[in-house]
Design an enzyme around this catalytic site. Structure first.
Site, PDB file in Angstrom:
ATOM      1  N   TYR A 158       0.787  -1.228   0.000  1.00 50.48           N
ATOM      2  CA  TYR A 158       0.000   0.000   0.000  1.00 50.48           C
ATOM      3  C   TYR A 158       0.822   1.284   0.000  1.00 50.48           C
ATOM      4  O   TYR A 158       0.255   2.368  -0.066  1.00 50.48           O
ATOM      5  CB  TYR A 158      -0.942   0.008   1.215  1.00 50.48           C
TER       6      TYR A 158
ATOM      7  N   ASN B  90     -13.141   2.388  -2.249  1.00 47.21           N
ATOM      8  CA  ASN B  90     -12.208   1.321  -1.901  1.00 47.21           C
ATOM      9  C   ASN B  90     -12.769   0.713  -0.621  1.00 47.21           C
ATOM     10  O   ASN B  90     -12.563   1.242   0.470  1.00 47.21           O
ATOM     11  CB  ASN B  90     -10.793   1.854  -1.681  1.00 47.21           C
TER      12      ASN B  90
ATOM     13  N   HIS C 261     -15.036  -8.235  -0.693  1.00 49.63           N
ATOM     14  CA  HIS C 261     -15.128  -9.662  -0.973  1.00 49.63           C
ATOM     15  C   HIS C 261     -16.320 -10.355  -0.321  1.00 49.63           C
ATOM     16  O   HIS C 261     -16.591 -11.508  -0.650  1.00 49.63           O
ATOM     17  CB  HIS C 261     -13.821 -10.342  -0.553  1.00 49.63           C
TER      18      HIS C 261
ATOM     19  N   HIS D 272      -8.938  -0.351  -5.978  1.00 51.37           N
ATOM     20  CA  HIS D 272      -7.998  -1.001  -5.067  1.00 51.37           C
ATOM     21  C   HIS D 272      -6.612  -0.492  -5.416  1.00 51.37           C
ATOM     22  O   HIS D 272      -6.274  -0.368  -6.601  1.00 51.37           O
ATOM     23  CB  HIS D 272      -8.036  -2.526  -5.228  1.00 51.37           C
TER      24      HIS D 272
END
Length: 139
Positions: free
Chosen positions: A22, A72, A78, A98
């Protein structure tokens, strides 16, 4: 244009966790860069680790006149049917983003339950995923 950037679970830890995935900038630093990039537009930012608060932020898009939502959802991507339903309930288009390429990561990250109700998906471009998503509303 008026954009709402919504960040979900654990994204408040950006710059502190998994820096190889990230990056080293905090979410506040990334948001500041986004604001500079879109200086002629209105950018609002929201982050929560709480699923219901994310749903409420998405639902606010229509009544607050946003042209687009850049979302995001983090790990909620999921498995959160609640966030999926919130996206489906608004007229304002939502783009799923993402920072990492989720398809090059663990298999459980390959499936998104929100993609099919989003205008599009952008992943793998780090902080620029947010900018690319917002720019797409201008095309």
């Amino acid at each position: 244009m008026k954009f709402l950037f919504v960040n979900g679970v654990n994204l408040n830890m950006t710059g502190e966790r998994e820096k190889g995935v990230y990056g080293t900038q905090t979410l506040d630093q990334i948001n500041a860069e986004i604001s500079v990039h879109f200086k002629g537009d209105k950018c609002e930012f929201f982050q929560s680790n709480i699923e219901g608060e994310i749903c409420t932020a998405i639902q606010s898009a229509d009544k607050n006149g946003f042209d687009g939502v850049i979302l995001n959802a983090g790990a909620y991507t999921h498995y959160s049917i609640a966030i999926r339903d919130a996206i489906a309930s608004v007229k304002t288009p939502v783009i799923e983003v993402h920072m990492s390429n989720v398809h090059a990561r663990e298999e459980f990250r390959h499936k998104s339950v929100i993609s099919e109700v989003c205008r599009g998906v952008i992943c793998g471009f780090g902080k620029n995923s947010y900018i690319l998503a917002a720019e797409s509303f201008k095309l």
